[in-house]
Design a protein around this motif. Sequence first.
Motif, PDB file in Angstrom:
ATOM      1  N   LEU A  95      28.359  11.551  17.764  1.00 20.68           N
ATOM      2  CA  LEU A  95      28.100  11.575  19.208  1.00 20.68           C
ATOM      3  C   LEU A  95      27.132  10.479  19.621  1.00 20.68           C
ATOM      4  O   LEU A  95      27.193   9.974  20.743  1.00 20.68           O
ATOM      5  CB  LEU A  95      27.532  12.943  19.623  1.00 20.68           C
ATOM      6  N   PRO A 117      28.170  22.914  18.920  1.00 19.94           N
ATOM      7  CA  PRO A 117      27.024  22.221  19.519  1.00 19.94           C
ATOM      8  C   PRO A 117      25.942  23.200  19.978  1.00 19.94           C
ATOM      9  O   PRO A 117      26.202  24.389  20.147  1.00 19.94           O
ATOM     10  CB  PRO A 117      27.625  21.506  20.733  1.00 19.94           C
ATOM     11  N   ARG A 152      35.490  14.021  10.091  1.00 17.83           N
ATOM     12  CA  ARG A 152      35.506  15.029  11.170  1.00 17.83           C
ATOM     13  C   ARG A 152      36.728  15.946  11.062  1.00 17.83           C
ATOM     14  O   ARG A 152      36.712  17.065  11.543  1.00 17.83           O
ATOM     15  CB  ARG A 152      35.477  14.350  12.539  1.00 17.83           C
ATOM     16  N   LEU A 182      43.702  19.335  18.690  1.00 16.74           N
ATOM     17  CA  LEU A 182      42.943  18.115  18.389  1.00 16.74           C
ATOM     18  C   LEU A 182      42.800  17.919  16.879  1.00 16.74           C
ATOM     19  O   LEU A 182      42.646  16.800  16.404  1.00 16.74           O
ATOM     20  CB  LEU A 182      41.568  18.155  19.069  1.00 16.74           C
ATOM     21  N   ARG A 222      28.443  17.976  29.199  1.00 13.93           N
ATOM     22  CA  ARG A 222      28.395  18.022  27.726  1.00 13.93           C
ATOM     23  C   ARG A 222      29.633  18.643  27.097  1.00 13.93           C
ATOM     24  O   ARG A 222      29.612  19.046  25.933  1.00 13.93           O
ATOM     25  CB  ARG A 222      27.164  18.786  27.237  1.00 13.93           C
ATOM     26  N   THR A 223      30.707  18.759  27.868  1.00  9.25           N
ATOM     27  CA  THR A 223      31.945  19.267  27.273  1.00  9.25           C
ATOM     28  C   THR A 223      32.468  18.260  26.244  1.00  9.25           C
ATOM     29  O   THR A 223      33.215  18.629  25.345  1.00  9.25           O
ATOM     30  CB  THR A 223      33.016  19.489  28.364  1.00  9.25           C
ATOM     31  N   ILE A 224      32.030  17.026  26.375  1.00  8.32           N
ATOM     32  CA  ILE A 224      32.488  15.978  25.464  1.00  8.32           C
ATOM     33  C   ILE A 224      32.004  16.219  24.021  1.00  8.32           C
ATOM     34  O   ILE A 224      32.643  15.790  23.063  1.00  8.32           O
ATOM     35  CB  ILE A 224      32.050  14.582  25.969  1.00  8.32           C
ATOM     36  N   HIS A 225      30.893  16.939  23.861  1.00  2.00           N
ATOM     37  CA  HIS A 225      30.335  17.155  22.516  1.00  2.00           C
ATOM     38  C   HIS A 225      31.318  17.887  21.601  1.00  2.00           C
ATOM     39  O   HIS A 225      31.439  17.550  20.427  1.00  2.00           O
ATOM     40  CB  HIS A 225      29.022  17.947  22.603  1.00  2.00           C
ATOM     41  N   ALA A 226      31.963  18.887  22.163  1.00  2.73           N
ATOM     42  CA  ALA A 226      32.894  19.672  21.334  1.00  2.73           C
ATOM     43  C   ALA A 226      34.218  18.939  21.134  1.00  2.73           C
ATOM     44  O   ALA A 226      35.001  19.312  20.272  1.00  2.73           O
ATOM     45  CB  ALA A 226      33.146  21.032  21.973  1.00  2.73           C
ATOM     46  N   ILE A 227      34.481  17.909  21.929  1.00  2.00           N
ATOM     47  CA  ILE A 227      35.753  17.184  21.822  1.00  2.00           C
ATOM     48  C   ILE A 227      35.618  15.968  20.903  1.00  2.00           C
ATOM     49  O   ILE A 227      36.392  15.780  19.970  1.00  2.00           O
ATOM     50  CB  ILE A 227      36.245  16.739  23.228  1.00  2.00           C
ATOM     51  N   VAL A 228      34.599  15.140  21.176  1.00  4.21           N
ATOM     52  CA  VAL A 228      34.453  13.894  20.401  1.00  4.21           C
ATOM     53  C   VAL A 228      34.071  14.190  18.944  1.00  4.21           C
ATOM     54  O   VAL A 228      34.273  13.355  18.066  1.00  4.21           O
ATOM     55  CB  VAL A 228      33.431  12.970  21.108  1.00  4.21           C
ATOM     56  N   SER A 229      33.533  15.386  18.692  1.00  5.35           N
ATOM     57  CA  SER A 229      33.206  15.753  17.304  1.00  5.35           C
ATOM     58  C   SER A 229      34.447  16.190  16.527  1.00  5.35           C
ATOM     59  O   SER A 229      34.375  16.448  15.333  1.00  5.35           O
ATOM     60  CB  SER A 229      32.161  16.872  17.292  1.00  5.35           C
ATOM     61  N   TYR A 244      28.905  23.880  25.736  1.00  7.40           N
ATOM     62  CA  TYR A 244      29.568  23.853  27.037  1.00  7.40           C
ATOM     63  C   TYR A 244      31.034  23.569  26.767  1.00  7.40           C
ATOM     64  O   TYR A 244      31.345  22.583  26.108  1.00  7.40           O
ATOM     65  CB  TYR A 244      28.989  22.753  27.925  1.00  7.40           C
ATOM     66  N   PHE A 245      31.856  24.451  27.265  1.00 12.25           N
ATOM     67  CA  PHE A 245      33.289  24.248  27.111  1.00 12.25           C
ATOM     68  C   PHE A 245      33.936  24.262  28.493  1.00 12.25           C
ATOM     69  O   PHE A 245      33.280  24.588  29.472  1.00 12.25           O
ATOM     70  CB  PHE A 245      33.895  25.346  26.228  1.00 12.25           C
ATOM     71  N   MET A 264      27.785  13.939  13.769  1.00 13.44           N
ATOM     72  CA  MET A 264      29.032  14.275  14.467  1.00 13.44           C
ATOM     73  C   MET A 264      29.643  13.078  15.191  1.00 13.44           C
ATOM     74  O   MET A 264      30.683  13.194  15.835  1.00 13.44           O
ATOM     75  CB  MET A 264      28.778  15.396  15.488  1.00 13.44           C
TER      76      MET A 264
END
Lengths: 334, 266
Positions: A62, A90, A83, A111, B85-92, A94-95, A60
Amino acid sequence: MSDEPPVIEVADLQKTYRTPFRRRKVVALRGINVLVRRGEIFGFLGPNGAGKTTTIRILMGLIAATGGTAKIFGETVPSRAARQRLGFLPEQPYFYDYLTVGELCDLAGRLFGVDAATRKRRADELIARVGLDRARTQNLKKFSKGMMQRAGLAQALMNDPDLVVLDEPMSGLDPIGRKEVRDLILELRERGKTVFFSSHILTDVEAISDRVAIVARGQVRAVGAPHELVGHTQLGVDVSLRLPEADPDAAAKSLAGDLDASAVRRADRQLTLALAGDADVDALLARGRELGARVLAVTPRFETLEDLFLRRIAEVDDPATTTPASAPRAEAAS
Amino acid sequence: MTASLGRMWALALNTFREAARIRVLYGILVLVVGANLFAVLLGEMSQHAEARVARDVGLAGISLFGSLTAIFLGVFLLYSEIQRRTIHAIVSKPIERWEFVVGKYLGMALILSVLVALFAVAMLALLAFQGIAISQAVAQAVLLAWMEVLTVAAIAVFFSSFSTPFLSGIFALALFALGRLTPDILAASESSKSTWVRATTRIALEIVPDLHLFGISGRSVDGAPVSVHGDFVSWGYVLTSCGYALAWIGGLLLIASLIFRRRDFV
């Protein structure tokens, strides 16, 4: 044979972390090899700390690998183009908890560059699909773990992806929720999507995966279709008998003989014996008939994915028997 | 390019929304309005210096509270995304790391701009209430203070790209103080007998944003004294200062993006 590249191609993937102060090396991946073809459901199975999430995070974009290669749709990761065509859930997602599920989907859609009308339509469809219609106006802060998982699935599908990567998608879900996720994954495959998911829930992986990879200590230990991996090794035979009305205890004792207590199950007059593969089943059945017992069932017992999983994990603890799975080219031919 | 702007705008709006929920900001707003009211009181106690006090306190409030808010928001901007870890769903998603940094900064700049606007409105309303004319100099000073706040925000984001909020806060505050006191530090070093001290100070100050340019009232430009209460700077000076701020913001965000690009999100 199509010239289309594999959806995911991971070769000798390595990752070593260094601890912040003492700079001690922690090896997370020791050369992972995985190849996922278009349209398949691929289960990535392993105990905690096996390297599943690390592999997914490298895919991904990361985290960066320290060795080997990882490609998605033929593009070396991290790749923005790759992507664009995938959706990702994930582990323990966490959102932004001040958003509603609709707003989360809208942000994901933006996005991905999805236009406003399509964002609205897809968000409505997906929220209904994951069963969050009644929670539309709630902030994610008020969501349970299972609801958060569903919201994560909805946002992952906002771009109608060709590849869906799910890190522990059944985690935190009740049996109904797990079934719904399984159904959703199967539905995605029917629509031609490729699904790559990690899990340690063996029954879920076995039920829906076209192929699985078992990972332990940063290496793939086995890879293939579940029935190929487990279907050929007969571990033994289960024999179920109805004990005679007269003195059933004596009959049970005689039939069980020297068997280990764990191989004997008894419920009232029903006796089930788990015999080893080389046991003389005919002799046991003859003795049972002599004692007045009635044979209910004789079932060959094959290795399950759980047996294989536990065996492979046990082998990792015994380096003498450790056999990492073959290189990716060999896997491609499988 | 349009797609890239769209992604950054989506992140900026989300960041704005997140920051608007921080209650401390409303406390700061109340504090600034209170400071302006206090300035009215001070002005009444002074000998015909109501306008001077009101303008000085109002502009100092924008600069100081705006910059402190920028540091407070900036040091958490990237760090909290990684920690939660909110960045995980964004940077992916198909987003570049630099787009993430710039998008987050733009969102923060947006909320800071709204705050500066509210601070300015509070000051101007009280000036109007006191019957004090609102001069062009005040508008120019507000614009310069706004640029200063945005530059300080970029400094905080730069440190946030590789450090903890505590350390980032200390570094950013230190740079804010150094930047504000540039001419004074330079003057002090020039009086030193050591050429090494003079040279080192000059070089060190070159790599620090010259923030005193944005709070120029009471100092001199090209040898001529300038004051927001009298002869202030030209629009040319304001535009040059805006360009200087934007160059620093661009540079800091570029370095922050390069650092952020190499980070692992575990």
